[in-house]
Design an enzyme around this catalytic site. Structure first.
Site, PDB file in Angstrom:
ATOM      1  N   HIS A 123      -1.923 -16.097   7.484  1.00  0.00           N
ATOM      2  CA  HIS A 123      -0.758 -14.893   7.071  1.00  0.00           C
ATOM      3  C   HIS A 123      -1.706 -13.968   8.322  1.00  0.00           C
ATOM      4  O   HIS A 123      -0.691 -12.880   8.641  1.00  0.00           O
ATOM      5  CB  HIS A 123      -1.050 -14.197   5.777  1.00  0.00           C
ATOM      6  N   ARG A 131      20.060  17.517  -5.458  1.00  0.00           N
ATOM      7  CA  ARG A 131      20.161  16.085  -5.637  1.00  0.00           C
ATOM      8  C   ARG A 131      19.765  15.992  -7.834  1.00  0.00           C
ATOM      9  O   ARG A 131      19.736  16.812  -8.057  1.00  0.00           O
ATOM     10  CB  ARG A 131      18.867  15.428  -5.335  1.00  0.00           C
ATOM     11  N   PRO A 150       0.644  -1.162  -0.244  1.00  0.00           N
ATOM     12  CA  PRO A 150       0.343  -0.122   0.006  1.00  0.00           C
ATOM     13  C   PRO A 150       1.010   1.417  -0.158  1.00  0.00           C
ATOM     14  O   PRO A 150       1.837   1.263   0.914  1.00  0.00           O
ATOM     15  CB  PRO A 150      -0.953   0.059   1.741  1.00  0.00           C
ATOM     16  N   GLU A 151       0.124   2.335  -0.381  1.00  0.00           N
ATOM     17  CA  GLU A 151       1.036   3.503  -0.924  1.00  0.00           C
ATOM     18  C   GLU A 151       0.130   4.746   0.162  1.00  0.00           C
ATOM     19  O   GLU A 151      -1.171   3.963   0.644  1.00  0.00           O
ATOM     20  CB  GLU A 151       1.210   3.677  -2.217  1.00  0.00           C
TER      21      GLU A 151
END
Length: 270
Positions: free
Chosen positions: A93, A151, A2-3
DNA sequence: ACCGGAGCCTGTTAGC
DNA sequence: TGCTAACAGGCTCCGG
């Protein structure tokens, strides 16, 4: 797995069944999942605490409990949270379970066992290094410019760095770069103000789309109630290797960048 | 300071 | 069919 959108969907689904509930116990057959404190101390400290609020910070779920305690959970690649009756069938699980005073349970299923649980009095101990929330008003194109300043690395792995921006993972990084028209290999310091402005808008667009569609059920992710999200039907490039770009019909290319699968349109993204 | 790679886990899929 | 390798949406640690 999941994000940000998947975690946000999970948080929204857990509020109604959990806020106001009292936790009376925890059990775990995989104590490594509990980072701090150890299981016996967690059991002692959490007993009798009420769930007052549930929020999200980056990809972390943050449960505000009574007694100035904060329960923090990270789902990592395969984590899933659900509220069930105590006698509901349990997946093999499920490794950690919070028991509620009314007999229900908050179950943490986690096939790959990467997920993590923390109980802290000071949440900044866990969340302190995270970058800004991409959907907050504080996150502007100018913020993005500042956080990428100096960066030289490719932009894609930098979008996955949670200290730069919190919540973006592999799907939404690829999708954001597609809508921004940027090659994921572009050095961050080569992005012009116009590029950064498009990227900022694209990040917000794809995250909002992901939330509206309740997450992307591409591999294991499902909502707490077990049903699928719908974002997998709205991805432009992620895991569409070889399929035609929706804008120009050029086949989508897959490369490995920073050790992660990366999908993009070589014609639309430069 | 920065970067790439290994490691943590289990399950699924692709390839031989 | 069966074995093996590669791969999976995250993140941390370690060495160069």
């Amino acid at each position: 797995m999941p994000e940000l959108p998947e975690v946000e969907t999970t948080v929204r689904a857990l509020r109604e069944p959990l806020i106001g509930s009292t936790i009376v116990g925890v059990r775990s057959d995989w104590p490594r999942q509990i980072v701090t404190p150890d299981l016996p101390e967690l059991q002692a400290r959490i007993h009798g605490l009420h769930i007052q609020a549930i929020n999200r910070r980056g990809k972390y779920l943050v449960f505000n409990l009574s007694g100035q305690e904060t329960l923090i959970i990270h789902l990592k690649m395969s984590g899933h949270l659900a509220v069930t009756g105590a006698d509901a069938p349990q997946s093999k699980h499920v490794h950690s379970v919070f028991s509620l005073a009314d007999g229900r349970e908050l179950r943490f299923r986690d096939t790959r066992k990467f997920g993590r649980i923390y109980l802290v009095t000071d949440p900044s101990e866990i969340l302190g290094k995270l970058g800004p929330e991409p959907l907050s008003p504080e996150f502007t194109a100018e913020t993005l410019r500042q956080r990428l300043a100096g960066r030289k690395r490719a932009i894609k792995p930098l979008l996955l760095d949670q200290t730069i921006l919190a919540g973006i993972g592999n799907i939404y990084a690829d999708e954001s770069l597609f809508y921004a028209g940027l090659d994921p290999r572009r050095p961050a310091d080569s992005l012009t103000p116009a590029d950064l402005s498009r990227l900022h808008a694209a990040i917000q667009k794809v995250l909002k789309l992901g939330i509206a569609r309740e997450g992307a059920s591409i591999d294991l992710y499902v909502k707490p109630d077990g049903t699928k999200g719908d974002m997998q039907n709205a991805v432009a490039v992620f895991r569409r290797t070889g399929l035609p770009c929706y804008q120009c019909q050029t086949p989508i290319t897959r490369i490995v960048l920073g050790g992660r699968s990366t999908h993009f349109c070589p014609h639309c993204q430069r």
